[in-house]
Design an enzyme around this catalytic site. Sequence first.
Site, PDB file in Angstrom:
ATOM      1  N   ASP A  64       0.754  -1.351   0.123  1.00 26.34           N
ATOM      2  CA  ASP A  64       0.077  -0.064   0.051  1.00 26.34           C
ATOM      3  C   ASP A  64       0.728   1.244  -0.082  1.00 26.34           C
ATOM      4  O   ASP A  64       0.308   2.083  -0.492  1.00 26.34           O
ATOM      5  CB  ASP A  64      -0.980   0.038   1.233  1.00 26.34           C
ATOM      6  N   HIS A  65       2.275   1.061   0.385  1.00 28.04           N
ATOM      7  CA  HIS A  65       3.073   2.196   0.382  1.00 28.04           C
ATOM      8  C   HIS A  65       3.613   2.725  -0.980  1.00 28.04           C
ATOM      9  O   HIS A  65       3.560   3.965  -1.278  1.00 28.04           O
ATOM     10  CB  HIS A  65       3.889   2.212   1.705  1.00 28.04           C
ATOM     11  N   ASP A 119       4.387  -1.010  11.210  1.00 26.63           N
ATOM     12  CA  ASP A 119       3.856   0.271  10.977  1.00 26.63           C
ATOM     13  C   ASP A 119       3.359   0.901  12.200  1.00 26.63           C
ATOM     14  O   ASP A 119       2.642   0.321  12.956  1.00 26.63           O
ATOM     15  CB  ASP A 119       2.862   0.228   9.893  1.00 26.63           C
ATOM     16  N   ARG A 378      -0.166  12.973  10.313  1.00 28.71           N
ATOM     17  CA  ARG A 378       1.367  13.700  10.385  1.00 28.71           C
ATOM     18  C   ARG A 378       1.652  15.068   9.573  1.00 28.71           C
ATOM     19  O   ARG A 378       1.465  14.783   8.529  1.00 28.71           O
ATOM     20  CB  ARG A 378       2.421  12.585  10.389  1.00 28.71           C
ATOM     21  N   SER A 546       7.080   7.355  12.697  1.00 28.64           N
ATOM     22  CA  SER A 546       7.245   5.989  11.989  1.00 28.64           C
ATOM     23  C   SER A 546       7.856   4.855  12.631  1.00 28.64           C
ATOM     24  O   SER A 546       8.903   5.096  13.448  1.00 28.64           O
ATOM     25  CB  SER A 546       7.755   6.050  10.588  1.00 28.64           C
ATOM     26  N   ARG A 548       9.729   2.780  11.289  1.00 27.24           N
ATOM     27  CA  ARG A 548      10.602   2.419  10.105  1.00 27.24           C
ATOM     28  C   ARG A 548      12.042   1.897  10.754  1.00 27.24           C
ATOM     29  O   ARG A 548      12.816   2.890  11.241  1.00 27.24           O
ATOM     30  CB  ARG A 548      10.993   3.458   9.079  1.00 27.24           C
TER      31      ARG A 548
HETATM   32  C1  MIC Z   1       4.460   6.358   8.248  1.00 20.65           C
HETATM   33  O1  MIC Z   1       3.337   6.542   8.061  1.00 20.65           O
HETATM   34  O2  MIC Z   1       5.230   7.297   8.444  1.00 20.65           O
HETATM   35  C2  MIC Z   1       4.678   5.212   7.512  1.00 20.65           C
HETATM   36  C3  MIC Z   1       5.335   5.207   6.252  1.00 20.65           C
HETATM   37  O3  MIC Z   1       3.666   4.394   7.464  1.00 20.65           O
HETATM   38  C4  MIC Z   1       5.663   4.375   8.712  1.00 20.65           C
HETATM   39  C5  MIC Z   1       6.095   3.139   8.267  1.00 20.65           C
HETATM   40  C6  MIC Z   1       7.352   3.096   7.268  1.00 20.65           C
HETATM   41  O4  MIC Z   1       8.167   4.292   7.397  1.00 20.65           O
HETATM   42  O5  MIC Z   1       7.374   2.481   6.310  1.00 20.65           O
HETATM   43  C7  MIC Z   1       4.962   4.265   9.706  1.00 20.65           C
HETATM   44  O6  MIC Z   1       3.958   4.912  10.246  1.00 20.65           O
HETATM   45  O7  MIC Z   1       5.556   3.248  10.677  1.00 20.65           O
HETATM   46 FE1  SF4 Z   2       0.116   5.145   4.986  1.00 19.83          FE
HETATM   47 FE2  SF4 Z   2       1.617   5.756   7.248  1.00 19.83          FE
HETATM   48 FE3  SF4 Z   2       0.072   7.548   5.742  1.00 19.83          FE
HETATM   49 FE4  SF4 Z   2      -1.100   5.722   7.074  1.00 19.83          FE
HETATM   50  S1  SF4 Z   2       0.395   7.073   8.205  1.00 19.83           S
HETATM   51  S2  SF4 Z   2      -1.656   6.267   5.084  1.00 19.83           S
HETATM   52  S3  SF4 Z   2       0.461   4.012   6.841  1.00 19.83           S
HETATM   53  S4  SF4 Z   2       1.872   6.691   5.154  1.00 19.83           S
END
Ligand code: MIC
Ligand code: SF4
Length: 654
Positions: A64-65, A119, A378, A546, A548
């Site tokens: 999905d990313h 995530d 965010r 995140s 990550r």
């Molecule tokens: C995000 O919202 O920052 C992400 C991308 O979903 C991350 C995961 C990632 O960095 O792949 C998260 O929230 O953990």
């Molecule tokens: Fe995707 Fe992370 Fe954004 Fe949620 S917050 S939509 S999981 S990138």
Amino acid sequence: MAKTLTYKILEEHIVEGELIAGQEIGIRIDQTITQDATGTTAMLLFESMGIPQVKTDLSVSYVDHNTAQFGPENHTDHLYLQSAARKYGIYHSRPGNGICHQVHLERFAKPGATQLGSDSHTPTAGGIGALAIGAGGLDVAVAMGGGAFYMTAPKVTGIKLLGSLSPWVAAKDVILKVLSILSTQGNVDCVAEYFGPGVASLSVPQRATITNMGAELGVTTSVFPSDARTADFLAAQNRPADFRAMEADPNAGYDRIIEIDLTTLEPLCAAPSSPDNIMTVVEAKKPVSQVLIGSCTNSSYRDLMTVASILKGQTVHPGVELGIAPGSKQVMSILAGNGALKDMIDAGARILESACGPCIGQGQSPTEGSISVRTFNRNFKGRTGTKNDFVYLVSPEVAVAAALTGELSDPRELTTKLGIKYPEIKDLSDFPINDNLIDTPVSSEQASQAQVIRGTSIVTPPAAEMPTDNLAGEVLLHCGDKITTDHIMPAGSLLKYRSNVPEYAKYVFNCFNEEGKPTFADRALTAKSQGIAGIIVAGNSYGQGSSREHAALCPMYLGVKLVIAKSMERIHNANLVNFAICPATFVNPADYDRIKPGDKLSVTGFAKAIKDADTFIVKDITSGFEFECRLELSPRDRQILLGGGKLNYTRNNS
Ligand code: MIC
Ligand code: SF4
């Protein structure tokens, strides 16, 4: 003793330790989720453990990313993930099926279950009554292999809801209100548990908006009781058997109680550039040039029907670009079937894919200095892909009002200005179910014959190293408060390098790099080649955001061995330990100001301190002083660090 819901679920899953707040416990994980941006590394790490099939009740791999597929790398990752899912007994949600948290809520999440996800917004499933926790990919890989998840038994903050929401005020305003009270800092090792008479007024997707953005509080997770509304939602998703009523005992012993009267809430926003910079939309009033609706926070059927009903027969303001990304194929399909999609398109909205998209900087980067209004979770500076961005986080109601009027303003004015009545969207009693984009696990015989397709852009993650007896290092970066993992390891167009650590590592702390000067990565690799360890010095709440693990994995690859901060966030702290970077905090936070970038630091007896000390002394050789650091590590953390990271530790202990 009267118990919280959190402790009831933990009690059913504890496999090690004692359920006493502050103590380390190990819990059994029922369900895991991974997504493609973290999942490729998680899957590679799982593979390296040599376990033939996952041992959870259910594991799902979502794509999905990285669906924009700039260059071939993402598609290569997706084929790898699909083939590995077949081999190891994992459900695989293909691109187009939607955002992991929205799809998981619809199709798999269960009240009373434990769920671990690579995530940070995994707690979305708390809306259905699951104890759902975000973690690094390596922790999730271990859970997929049947290993326990280790965490600190949390304190529980009870959030008592009273009344019900007024028209034009949304679930998003509830969590923004909570963020205004608790902020994004200082909530490590707490769970936010909702209770009280107001709970029944909220549907499961509304609750999920609240638990989703609980991630921004930095809590371990957020959870709602499972009640008649939960039963209705599960029945409407054709999963009535997954229902189980669960709630806290009356007078459960919360460590703290916050009361929120839903009836008195106003439309709120999180102003640039932190999710806890809360004000009313009336206070924030200003012209906007971009509005984006979607993300795992606000893309349910109810959210998007509200938006479509308001847009019906209207035209988007000429100064605004409106983009809408429905959260899942299920939502998109309903909107297509009932004409709501047409209403959005006719009003001038751009329909985006059911995926993370702009939320993670994959497209829709706004022009420098402009105002972008988003229903996301965010708004860290630069996350949009634009350095000088100004993002306001709002409810779908506020977003659509901004799209129509051209300004961030009170959505209630839509009635007086444009004659739009607040649409009352009824919960569906029967969602159309079509899981044809979810590959289900195959028989063990078919699985054993399945071939994992690993393209050449997928590089095995580098191994961590054991700490040296003494540490000789250099301060590569001296940064301030609230450094997020987006600052450490940017995403957006760089997401394609997630499965190639040496390549991705070139961009560590890219936001601090200056034109014409050596990058963080250059300086780190030079130090590494001279046998000098990299050290990062940071302020409060280091590693927000995140999950990550690349924010630990890539610095590790560059030779970073120690992070000293005023305070650190939970998931990042765990990721540092997992990749054998020692996390430490200042005993005296004022020492932070005395250290300069480029200072040479040394620690005598570094490995010994990790083994059994609560504090250790660092000598700043350049500036000529000494300071004390604290090690807040469990005995297991110490073993992991000494053994050269969690992968080695897991291999040696299973
Ligand atoms: C995000 O919202 O920052 C992400 C991308 O979903 C991350 C995961 C990632 O960095 O792949 C998260 O929230 O953990
Ligand atoms: Fe995707 Fe992370 Fe954004 Fe949620 S917050 S939509 S999981 S990138």
